[in-house]
Design a protein around this motif. Sequence first.
Motif, PDB file in Angstrom:
ATOM      1  N   PHE A  70       0.856  -1.177   0.000  1.00 40.05           N
ATOM      2  CA  PHE A  70       0.000   0.000   0.000  1.00 40.05           C
ATOM      3  C   PHE A  70       0.897   1.234   0.000  1.00 40.05           C
ATOM      4  CE2 PHE A  70      -2.686  -3.232   1.981  1.00 40.05           C
ATOM      5  CZ  PHE A  70      -3.852  -3.087   1.258  1.00 40.05           C
ATOM      6  N   PRO A  71       0.622   2.210  -0.852  1.00 35.41           N
ATOM      7  CA  PRO A  71       1.464   3.414  -0.882  1.00 35.41           C
ATOM      8  C   PRO A  71       1.427   4.164   0.448  1.00 35.41           C
ATOM      9  CG  PRO A  71      -0.018   3.342  -2.783  1.00 35.41           C
ATOM     10  CD  PRO A  71      -0.424   2.251  -1.865  1.00 35.41           C
ATOM     11  N   GLY A  72       2.584   4.361   1.021  1.00 33.29           N
ATOM     12  CA  GLY A  72       2.693   5.109   2.267  1.00 33.29           C
ATOM     13  C   GLY A  72       2.369   4.309   3.521  1.00 33.29           C
ATOM     14  N   VAL A  73       1.993   3.039   3.380  1.00 32.79           N
ATOM     15  CA  VAL A  73       1.680   2.194   4.545  1.00 32.79           C
ATOM     16  C   VAL A  73       2.493   0.903   4.409  1.00 32.79           C
ATOM     17  CG1 VAL A  73      -0.147   1.125   5.905  1.00 32.79           C
ATOM     18  CG2 VAL A  73      -0.675   3.116   4.494  1.00 32.79           C
ATOM     19  N   SER A  74       3.709   0.946   4.941  1.00 33.78           N
ATOM     20  CA  SER A  74       4.608  -0.203   4.768  1.00 33.78           C
ATOM     21  C   SER A  74       4.115  -1.440   5.520  1.00 33.78           C
ATOM     22  CB  SER A  74       6.010   0.166   5.252  1.00 33.78           C
ATOM     23  OG  SER A  74       5.967   0.507   6.627  1.00 33.78           O
ATOM     24  N   TRP A  75       3.344  -1.266   6.577  1.00 37.43           N
ATOM     25  CA  TRP A  75       2.887  -2.378   7.396  1.00 37.43           C
ATOM     26  C   TRP A  75       1.513  -2.904   6.980  1.00 37.43           C
ATOM     27  CZ3 TRP A  75      -1.642  -0.686   9.394  1.00 37.43           C
ATOM     28  CH2 TRP A  75      -1.813   0.688   9.528  1.00 37.43           C
ATOM     29  N   GLY A  76       0.928  -2.376   5.927  1.00 34.19           N
ATOM     30  CA  GLY A  76      -0.442  -2.719   5.526  1.00 34.19           C
ATOM     31  C   GLY A  76      -0.646  -4.182   5.187  1.00 34.19           C
ATOM     32  N   ILE A 125     -13.154 -11.953  10.245  1.00 37.75           N
ATOM     33  CA  ILE A 125     -13.137 -11.643   8.806  1.00 37.75           C
ATOM     34  C   ILE A 125     -13.758 -10.269   8.552  1.00 37.75           C
ATOM     35  CG2 ILE A 125     -14.101 -12.317   6.568  1.00 37.75           C
ATOM     36  CD1 ILE A 125     -13.566 -15.208   7.360  1.00 37.75           C
ATOM     37  N   ALA A 126     -14.825  -9.926   9.271  1.00 32.53           N
ATOM     38  CA  ALA A 126     -15.419  -8.592   9.116  1.00 32.53           C
ATOM     39  C   ALA A 126     -14.426  -7.505   9.529  1.00 32.53           C
ATOM     40  CB  ALA A 126     -16.693  -8.481   9.945  1.00 32.53           C
ATOM     41  N   ALA A 127     -13.703  -7.732  10.626  1.00 29.68           N
ATOM     42  CA  ALA A 127     -12.681  -6.768  11.059  1.00 29.68           C
ATOM     43  C   ALA A 127     -11.569  -6.650  10.020  1.00 29.68           C
ATOM     44  CB  ALA A 127     -12.108  -7.182  12.411  1.00 29.68           C
ATOM     45  N   GLU A 128     -11.184  -7.770   9.427  1.00 31.71           N
ATOM     46  CA  GLU A 128     -10.166  -7.755   8.367  1.00 31.71           C
ATOM     47  C   GLU A 128     -10.648  -6.943   7.162  1.00 31.71           C
ATOM     48  OE1 GLU A 128      -7.017  -9.463   7.680  1.00 31.71           O
ATOM     49  OE2 GLU A 128      -6.994  -9.324   9.850  1.00 31.71           O
ATOM     50  N   CYS A 129     -11.914  -7.104   6.809  1.00 36.02           N
ATOM     51  CA  CYS A 129     -12.471  -6.353   5.679  1.00 36.02           C
ATOM     52  C   CYS A 129     -12.468  -4.854   5.959  1.00 36.02           C
ATOM     53  CB  CYS A 129     -13.890  -6.824   5.376  1.00 36.02           C
ATOM     54  SG  CYS A 129     -13.967  -8.486   4.709  1.00 36.02           S
ATOM     55  N   LEU A 130     -12.843  -4.473   7.177  1.00 38.20           N
ATOM     56  CA  LEU A 130     -12.828  -3.053   7.534  1.00 38.20           C
ATOM     57  C   LEU A 130     -11.406  -2.494   7.519  1.00 38.20           C
ATOM     58  CD1 LEU A 130     -15.448  -3.055  10.429  1.00 38.20           C
ATOM     59  CD2 LEU A 130     -15.741  -2.192   8.086  1.00 38.20           C
ATOM     60  N   LEU A 131     -10.452  -3.267   8.014  1.00 41.23           N
ATOM     61  CA  LEU A 131      -9.058  -2.834   7.988  1.00 41.23           C
ATOM     62  C   LEU A 131      -8.564  -2.680   6.553  1.00 41.23           C
ATOM     63  CD1 LEU A 131      -6.354  -2.241   9.396  1.00 41.23           C
ATOM     64  CD2 LEU A 131      -5.948  -4.712   9.392  1.00 41.23           C
ATOM     65  N   ALA A 132      -8.890  -3.634   5.691  1.00 42.35           N
ATOM     66  CA  ALA A 132      -8.471  -3.548   4.291  1.00 42.35           C
ATOM     67  C   ALA A 132      -9.096  -2.336   3.607  1.00 42.35           C
ATOM     68  CB  ALA A 132      -8.848  -4.834   3.554  1.00 42.35           C
ATOM     69  N   ALA A 133     -10.372  -2.094   3.888  1.00 45.26           N
ATOM     70  CA  ALA A 133     -11.030  -0.928   3.295  1.00 45.26           C
ATOM     71  C   ALA A 133     -10.383   0.367   3.780  1.00 45.26           C
ATOM     72  CB  ALA A 133     -12.521  -0.933   3.632  1.00 45.26           C
ATOM     73  N   ALA A 134     -10.058   0.451   5.059  1.00 46.62           N
ATOM     74  CA  ALA A 134      -9.407   1.648   5.595  1.00 46.62           C
ATOM     75  C   ALA A 134      -8.031   1.851   4.969  1.00 46.62           C
ATOM     76  CB  ALA A 134      -9.284   1.546   7.116  1.00 46.62           C
ATOM     77  N   LEU A 135      -7.297   0.770   4.774  1.00 42.19           N
ATOM     78  CA  LEU A 135      -5.973   0.896   4.138  1.00 42.19           C
ATOM     79  C   LEU A 135      -6.079   1.375   2.704  1.00 42.19           C
ATOM     80  CD1 LEU A 135      -4.141  -2.268   5.514  1.00 42.19           C
ATOM     81  CD2 LEU A 135      -3.552   0.125   5.945  1.00 42.19           C
ATOM     82  N   VAL A 136      -7.077   0.889   1.987  1.00 38.80           N
ATOM     83  CA  VAL A 136      -7.260   1.305   0.597  1.00 38.80           C
ATOM     84  C   VAL A 136      -7.669   2.773   0.540  1.00 38.80           C
ATOM     85  CG1 VAL A 136      -8.709   0.978  -1.445  1.00 38.80           C
ATOM     86  CG2 VAL A 136      -7.734  -0.998  -0.286  1.00 38.80           C
ATOM     87  N   ILE A 137      -8.567   3.176   1.431  1.00 37.70           N
ATOM     88  CA  ILE A 137      -9.069   4.560   1.404  1.00 37.70           C
ATOM     89  C   ILE A 137      -8.004   5.548   1.853  1.00 37.70           C
ATOM     90  CG2 ILE A 137     -10.717   6.129   2.514  1.00 37.70           C
ATOM     91  CD1 ILE A 137     -12.705   3.775   2.533  1.00 37.70           C
ATOM     92  N   PHE A 138      -7.291   5.238   2.905  1.00 42.66           N
ATOM     93  CA  PHE A 138      -6.373   6.196   3.503  1.00 42.66           C
ATOM     94  C   PHE A 138      -4.913   6.070   3.057  1.00 42.66           C
ATOM     95  CE2 PHE A 138      -9.852   5.909   6.657  1.00 42.66           C
ATOM     96  CZ  PHE A 138     -10.322   7.195   6.494  1.00 42.66           C
ATOM     97  N   ALA A 139      -4.603   5.098   2.202  1.00 46.04           N
ATOM     98  CA  ALA A 139      -3.246   4.979   1.692  1.00 46.04           C
ATOM     99  C   ALA A 139      -2.955   6.168   0.798  1.00 46.04           C
ATOM    100  CB  ALA A 139      -3.070   3.680   0.920  1.00 46.04           C
ATOM    101  N   LYS A 140      -1.746   6.685   0.908  1.00 47.55           N
ATOM    102  CA  LYS A 140      -1.358   7.845   0.094  1.00 47.55           C
ATOM    103  C   LYS A 140      -1.219   7.419  -1.351  1.00 47.55           C
ATOM    104  CE  LYS A 140       1.108   9.812   3.945  1.00 47.55           C
ATOM    105  NZ  LYS A 140       2.401  10.120   4.518  1.00 47.55           N
TER     106      LYS A 140
END
Length: 142
Positions: A70-76, A125-140
């Motif tokens: 993920f751009p700007g999120v090395s730990w994503g 799995i729902a928590a994983e989906c929310l985390l993935a969505a947040a990473l996609v939305i907030f990644a630079k």
Amino acid sequence: MRFGPIRRRRRLGGVAGARRSGEPRADTDEGAEPDPRFTFASERTFLAWSRTALALVAAGLAVTQLLPPFPGVSWGRRAIGVPLIVLGAAVAVISYVEWSRDQRALRTGRPLHHTHLPLILSLVIAAECLLAAALVIFAKGV
């Protein structure tokens, strides 16, 4: 040269070498042998959970190793993949514990217990989906 009639081993319940329902098992002192259909159904459920555990581990490894960063999120990638691997390990262990508990209940004539495994799996799995969505939305963006 004459041979006598061929004697076939008798099958019990359609399964070669199976014991009749109600006969005690030779390897345990706990209860009577349940109907093989119930034992096989319980084993199929355990094997389905084992396949789920393997799929979770494979998905976690694929995310951590094959997904582009993920751009700007090395730990994503690790934040998404590692919980999947841990969940896969937990599902494998919990499914065995529940399978052995169900076998004991079948042998002793007690009711089967209620499993919490689907709820745990769904929540993680729902928590994983929310985390993935947040990473996609907030990644630079690049």
